[in-house]
Design an enzyme around this catalytic site. Structure first.
Site, PDB file in Angstrom:
ATOM      1  N   ALA A   1      -0.977  -5.648  -2.317  1.00  0.00           N
ATOM      2  CA  ALA A   1      -1.580  -5.596  -1.654  1.00  0.00           C
ATOM      3  C   ALA A   1      -2.203  -4.311  -1.149  1.00  0.00           C
ATOM      4  O   ALA A   1      -2.041  -2.745  -1.868  1.00  0.00           O
ATOM      5  CB  ALA A   1      -0.911  -5.877  -0.636  1.00  0.00           C
TER       6      ALA A   1
ATOM      7  N   GLU B   1       2.062 -11.374  -8.186  1.00  0.00           N
ATOM      8  CA  GLU B   1       2.185 -12.221  -6.829  1.00  0.00           C
ATOM      9  C   GLU B   1       1.813 -13.625  -6.566  1.00  0.00           C
ATOM     10  O   GLU B   1       2.192 -14.594  -7.242  1.00  0.00           O
ATOM     11  CB  GLU B   1       2.805 -11.734  -5.409  1.00  0.00           C
ATOM     12  CG  GLU B   1       3.779 -10.721  -4.973  1.00  0.00           C
ATOM     13  CD  GLU B   1       5.092 -10.052  -4.061  1.00  0.00           C
ATOM     14  OE1 GLU B   1       4.069  -9.044  -4.105  1.00  0.00           O
ATOM     15  OE2 GLU B   1       6.142 -10.302  -4.087  1.00  0.00           O
TER      16      GLU B   1
ATOM     17  N   GLY C   1       1.783  -7.458  -5.601  1.00  0.00           N
ATOM     18  CA  GLY C   1       0.900  -8.798  -4.589  1.00  0.00           C
ATOM     19  C   GLY C   1       0.081  -9.726  -6.085  1.00  0.00           C
ATOM     20  O   GLY C   1      -0.072 -10.830  -5.767  1.00  0.00           O
TER      21      GLY C   1
ATOM     22  N   GLU D   1       6.449  -1.681  -6.501  1.00  0.00           N
ATOM     23  CA  GLU D   1       6.466  -1.564  -4.858  1.00  0.00           C
ATOM     24  C   GLU D   1       7.219  -0.334  -4.651  1.00  0.00           C
ATOM     25  O   GLU D   1       7.890  -0.500  -3.948  1.00  0.00           O
ATOM     26  CB  GLU D   1       7.019  -2.685  -3.800  1.00  0.00           C
ATOM     27  CG  GLU D   1       6.226  -4.107  -3.662  1.00  0.00           C
ATOM     28  CD  GLU D   1       5.673  -5.257  -4.643  1.00  0.00           C
ATOM     29  OE1 GLU D   1       6.173  -4.198  -6.129  1.00  0.00           O
ATOM     30  OE2 GLU D   1       4.817  -5.670  -5.233  1.00  0.00           O
TER      31      GLU D   1
HETATM   32  N1  COA Z   1      -4.326  -0.514  -1.938  1.00  0.00           N
HETATM   33  C1  COA Z   1      -5.613  -0.075  -1.595  1.00  0.00           C
HETATM   34  N2  COA Z   1      -6.132   0.641  -2.584  1.00  0.00           N
HETATM   35  C2  COA Z   1      -6.282   0.743  -3.355  1.00  0.00           C
HETATM   36  C3  COA Z   1      -4.854  -0.498  -4.374  1.00  0.00           C
HETATM   37  C4  COA Z   1      -3.956  -0.694  -3.469  1.00  0.00           C
HETATM   38  N3  COA Z   1      -3.199  -1.548  -4.388  1.00  0.00           N
HETATM   39  N4  COA Z   1      -4.647  -0.059  -5.374  1.00  0.00           N
HETATM   40  C5  COA Z   1      -5.894   1.140  -6.596  1.00  0.00           C
HETATM   41  N5  COA Z   1      -6.964   0.591  -4.665  1.00  0.00           N
HETATM   42  C6  COA Z   1      -7.440   1.883  -5.016  1.00  0.00           C
HETATM   43  C7  COA Z   1      -7.721   3.306  -4.763  1.00  0.00           C
HETATM   44  O1  COA Z   1      -7.134   3.690  -3.250  1.00  0.00           O
HETATM   45  C8  COA Z   1      -8.414   4.398  -4.705  1.00  0.00           C
HETATM   46  O2  COA Z   1      -9.855   3.721  -3.740  1.00  0.00           O
HETATM   47  P1  COA Z   1     -10.830   5.342  -3.603  1.00  0.00           P
HETATM   48  O3  COA Z   1     -11.840   5.330  -4.919  1.00  0.00           O
HETATM   49  O4  COA Z   1     -11.677   4.524  -2.344  1.00  0.00           O
HETATM   50  O5  COA Z   1      -9.932   6.341  -3.639  1.00  0.00           O
HETATM   51  C9  COA Z   1      -9.703   2.333  -5.847  1.00  0.00           C
HETATM   52  O6  COA Z   1      -8.666   1.737  -5.353  1.00  0.00           O
HETATM   53  C10 COA Z   1      -9.582   2.998  -7.777  1.00  0.00           C
HETATM   54  O7  COA Z   1      -7.681   3.302  -7.528  1.00  0.00           O
HETATM   55  P2  COA Z   1      -7.173   4.450  -8.869  1.00  0.00           P
HETATM   56  O8  COA Z   1      -5.831   4.090  -8.239  1.00  0.00           O
HETATM   57  O9  COA Z   1      -8.640   6.035  -8.420  1.00  0.00           O
HETATM   58  O10 COA Z   1      -7.654   3.555 -10.055  1.00  0.00           O
HETATM   59  P3  COA Z   1      -6.691   4.292 -11.737  1.00  0.00           P
HETATM   60  O11 COA Z   1      -7.329   3.581 -12.716  1.00  0.00           O
HETATM   61  O12 COA Z   1      -6.859   5.942 -10.520  1.00  0.00           O
HETATM   62  O13 COA Z   1      -5.083   3.873 -11.353  1.00  0.00           O
HETATM   63  C11 COA Z   1      -3.443   2.077 -10.785  1.00  0.00           C
HETATM   64  C12 COA Z   1      -5.040   1.938 -11.517  1.00  0.00           C
HETATM   65  C13 COA Z   1      -3.859   0.346 -10.994  1.00  0.00           C
HETATM   66  C14 COA Z   1      -2.458   3.152 -11.182  1.00  0.00           C
HETATM   67  C15 COA Z   1      -3.325   3.472  -9.009  1.00  0.00           C
HETATM   68  O14 COA Z   1      -4.897   2.368  -8.418  1.00  0.00           O
HETATM   69  C16 COA Z   1      -2.064   2.083  -8.512  1.00  0.00           C
HETATM   70  O15 COA Z   1      -0.863   2.733  -9.133  1.00  0.00           O
HETATM   71  N6  COA Z   1      -2.482   1.387  -7.548  1.00  0.00           N
HETATM   72  C17 COA Z   1      -1.321   1.028  -6.520  1.00  0.00           C
HETATM   73  C18 COA Z   1      -0.691  -0.224  -7.153  1.00  0.00           C
HETATM   74  C19 COA Z   1       0.596  -0.657  -6.565  1.00  0.00           C
HETATM   75  O16 COA Z   1       1.880  -0.100  -5.352  1.00  0.00           O
HETATM   76  N7  COA Z   1       0.564  -1.626  -5.988  1.00  0.00           N
HETATM   77  C20 COA Z   1       1.410  -2.270  -4.766  1.00  0.00           C
HETATM   78  C21 COA Z   1       1.154  -2.703  -3.763  1.00  0.00           C
HETATM   79  S1  COA Z   1       2.747  -3.141  -2.686  1.00  0.00           S
END
Ligand code: COA
Length: 259
Positions: free
Chosen positions: A65, A113, A110, A133
């Site tokens: 999400a 999910e 999400g 989460e």
């Molecule tokens: N919500 C909003 N934005 C998200 C996102 C999320 N769940 N997951 C990734 N993004 C965005 C990042 O903020 C970033 O945006 P920006 O370039 O404007 O800063 C872009 O997507 C790229 O993500 P980034 O984190 O730079 O890529 P990465 O390769 O370094 O890491 C992940 C990849 C998936 C490990 C990392 O993005 C992450 O941990 N995301 C969240 C996962 C999460 O907690 N999901 C559950 C949400 S309830």
């Protein structure tokens, strides 16, 4: 037509692509509302035989999400967000036509999910599944505490939910979370199409009723065995049943009409 999704009907398969590649296809509220509209068309459009849902690009199916969107939510806003997600994901799970997730790259929170609400998950080898989460101090809100248990059992589900560990496509397959793992996204797409086309050659009423009966297994208000008994008898009133059994006797391929 949609801002956050691409939906294309090609030869009866609806290809739905989550189109927020720069945000790793994170699911924002607007996107979920668009998804709701797309799912409704699968129910109503007779030309659609099934749907394949994927994320734009090779890096993510959906990384969860949209964290930025809900970071400042109040309790009531959180409840409303979760309830509306459940509503949309339930309509995917109950869809009377095959609805397959092609999981490419990150499939987290999400996103995982959403993939779990689909009838099957076909992954490319670069897929990574997880429910992170707990890292954010929150619980999953779109069904993971229930559907992950249904799919892989309590012991592994609770481990993944509490540790936020990410698992590979092959680990997901070993656990029963992914149905198949293919080397590339293109191979995974071919597999999805092959499965939908195979199901489209079967009796569509029987397909829809099987989905309903399987879902009834997890219902707290319905008895799945009783539902199966009723639906088995009801199928016998359909033209598809007459056609299927007649074609068998006549040693020819059945031509189902969905009536
Ligand atoms: N919500 C909003 N934005 C998200 C996102 C999320 N769940 N997951 C990734 N993004 C965005 C990042 O903020 C970033 O945006 P920006 O370039 O404007 O800063 C872009 O997507 C790229 O993500 P980034 O984190 O730079 O890529 P990465 O390769 O370094 O890491 C992940 C990849 C998936 C490990 C990392 O993005 C992450 O941990 N995301 C969240 C996962 C999460 O907690 N999901 C559950 C949400 S309830």
């Amino acid at each position: 037509m949609y801002k956050n999704l691409i939906a294309e009907n090609k030869e009866g398969i609806l290809y739905i692509t989550i189109n927020r590649e720069d945000k790793l296809n994170a699911l924002n509220i607007e996107l979920l509302q668009e998804l709701k509209q797309v799912v409704a068309t699968i129910y109503s459009d007779a030309s659609i035989k099934g749907a394949i849902l994927t994320g734009k690009g090779a890096k993510a199916f959906a990384a969860g999400a949209d964290i930025a969107e809900f970071a400042k939510f109040s309790e009531s806003e959180g409840v409303a967000l979760s309830a509306s997600g459940h509503d949309i994901f339930n309509s995917i799970e109950r869809c009377p036509k095959p609805f397959i997730a092609l999981v490419n790259g990150f499939c987290l929170g999400g996103g995982c999910e959403l993939a779990m609400a689909c009838h099957m998950r076909i992954a490319s080898e670069n897929a990574k599944f997880g429910q992170p989460e707990v890292n954010l101090g929150i619980i999953p809100g779109y069904g993971a505490t229930q559907r992950l248990v249904q799919l892989i059992g309590k012991a592994k589900a609770i481990e993944l939910l509490l540790t936020a560990d990410m698992i590979s496509a092959n680990e997901a397959k070993d656990l029963g979370l992914a149905n198949h793992v293919l080397p590339t996204i293109e191979d995974a797409m071919k597999k999805c199409e092959e499965i939908i086309n195979k199901i489209a050659s079967k009796g569509p009423i029987a397909v829809a009723k099987i989905i309903e009966c399987v879902d009834a297994h997890f219902s707290k208000t319905e008895n799945g065995f009783e539902k199966e008994i009723k639906m088995f008898g009801w199928c016998m009133t359909t033209e598809d049943f007459k056609e299927g059994t007649t074609a068998f006797v006549e040693k020819r391929k059945a031509i189902f009409t969905g009536k």
